[in-house]
Design a protein around this motif. Structure first.
Motif, PDB file in Angstrom:
ATOM      1  N   GLY A 199       0.801  -1.213   0.000  1.00 41.55           N
ATOM      2  CA  GLY A 199       0.000   0.000   0.000  1.00 41.55           C
ATOM      3  C   GLY A 199       0.835   1.265   0.000  1.00 41.55           C
ATOM      4  N   CYS A 200       0.317   2.282  -0.684  1.00 41.12           N
ATOM      5  CA  CYS A 200       0.952   3.594  -0.705  1.00 41.12           C
ATOM      6  C   CYS A 200      -0.142   4.642  -0.809  1.00 41.12           C
ATOM      7  CB  CYS A 200       1.906   3.716  -1.889  1.00 41.12           C
ATOM      8  SG  CYS A 200       2.576   5.397  -2.116  1.00 41.12           S
ATOM      9  N   ASN A 201      -0.158   5.557   0.129  1.00 46.14           N
ATOM     10  CA  ASN A 201      -1.070   6.700   0.063  1.00 46.14           C
ATOM     11  C   ASN A 201      -0.263   7.985   0.144  1.00 46.14           C
ATOM     12  OD1 ASN A 201      -2.995   4.481   1.371  1.00 46.14           O
ATOM     13  ND2 ASN A 201      -4.224   6.031   0.320  1.00 46.14           N
ATOM     14  N   TYR A 202      -0.764   9.018  -0.466  1.00 47.39           N
ATOM     15  CA  TYR A 202      -0.030  10.283  -0.451  1.00 47.39           C
ATOM     16  C   TYR A 202      -0.963  11.409  -0.030  1.00 47.39           C
ATOM     17  CZ  TYR A 202      -2.274  11.279  -4.923  1.00 47.39           C
ATOM     18  OH  TYR A 202      -3.196  11.503  -5.911  1.00 47.39           O
ATOM     19  N   SER A 203      -0.332  12.475   0.372  1.00 45.54           N
ATOM     20  CA  SER A 203      -1.059  13.658   0.781  1.00 45.54           C
ATOM     21  C   SER A 203      -0.578  14.828  -0.055  1.00 45.54           C
ATOM     22  CB  SER A 203      -0.810  13.926   2.274  1.00 45.54           C
ATOM     23  OG  SER A 203      -1.343  15.173   2.651  1.00 45.54           O
TER      24      SER A 203
END
Lengths: 115, 114
Positions: free
Chosen positions: B22-26
């Motif tokens: 998983g990878c989430n960004y802001s």
């Protein structure tokens, strides 16, 4: 095509000593980056050059770190004096002239241990 | 400020198992997204990248990633891992404008047992 060259590969120094790292980017790459990678973390940008000018050095601890890229080709990163918390891998990367669709290529890094 | 979060610190799989990291960004603006891999003793290498267009991107060695803008995510997948996939994987973003540097997540260590 030769990759990004860095030296030395490893360095052990005592705290309060000084140290310098060298980077030669891929030929023709105008942008050069120095990253610091502390164990267990991702690389963090220290400084970005465009040719021989600084684009971003907002995260560079300027009281002890300095970097230069005098002729717009190779670069040197210096730490003086070193602290224990500077122990990390120092990565150099380069990319072509800035544009939306460009990628960065990384060197093998210099592993610094401060004792 | 922009940031990247990788959910898994260490993943252990057997050969032939499926992988999803998983990878989430802001960041509220347009981004370029990357997955880099670092094999033991080697330098960071680009696995795949997303700039625009088809949100499903394919990279080297059978890896793929899907950009889901509504979820601010860019998860990495591989249907069947091999022992040689043992490495550290980093998700990174760059603001889609000229001259900006990569921002990395903390990385995920993948260990594949044979």
């Amino acid at each position: 095509e030769a990759g990004v060259a860095q030296s030395p590969r490893y360095k052990i120094i005592e705290k309060r000593q000084s140290v310098a790292f060298w980077c030669n980017p891929i030929s023709g790459h105008a942008t050069l980056y120095w990253y610091q990678q502390i164990l267990g973390q991702g690389p963090k940008l220290l400084i970005q050059f465009q040719n021989n000018g600084v684009v971003d050095d907002s995260q560079l601890p300027k009281d002890r770190f300095s970097a230069e890229r005098l002729k717009g080709v190779d670069s040197t990163l210096k730490i003086q004096p070193a602290k224990l918390e500077d122990s990390a891998v120092y990565l150099c990367a380069s990319s072509r002239l800035p544009g939306v669709n460009t990628e960065a290529f990384f060197g093998q890094g210099t592993r610094l241990t401060v004792v | 400020a922009q940031s990247v979060s990788q959910h898994n610190h260490h993943v252990i799989l057997s050969e032939a198992a499926s992988l999803e990291l998983g990878c989430n960004y802001s960041y509220g603006g347009t981004v370029n997204l990357f997955w880099y891999v670092q094999y033991p003793g080697q330098h960071l290498q680009l696995l795949l990248k997303y700039f625009s267009g088809d949100p499903l991107v394919k990279g080297i060695k059978g890896f793929e990633a899907e950009f889901i803008k509504s979820k601010f995510s860019f998860n990495l997948r591989k249907p069947s891992v091999q022992w040689s996939d043992t490495a550290e994987y980093f998700c990174a973003l760059r603001r889609a404008q000229a001259g900006t540097a990569l921002i990395f997540g903390k990385g995920t260590t993948l260990s594949v047992s044979s």
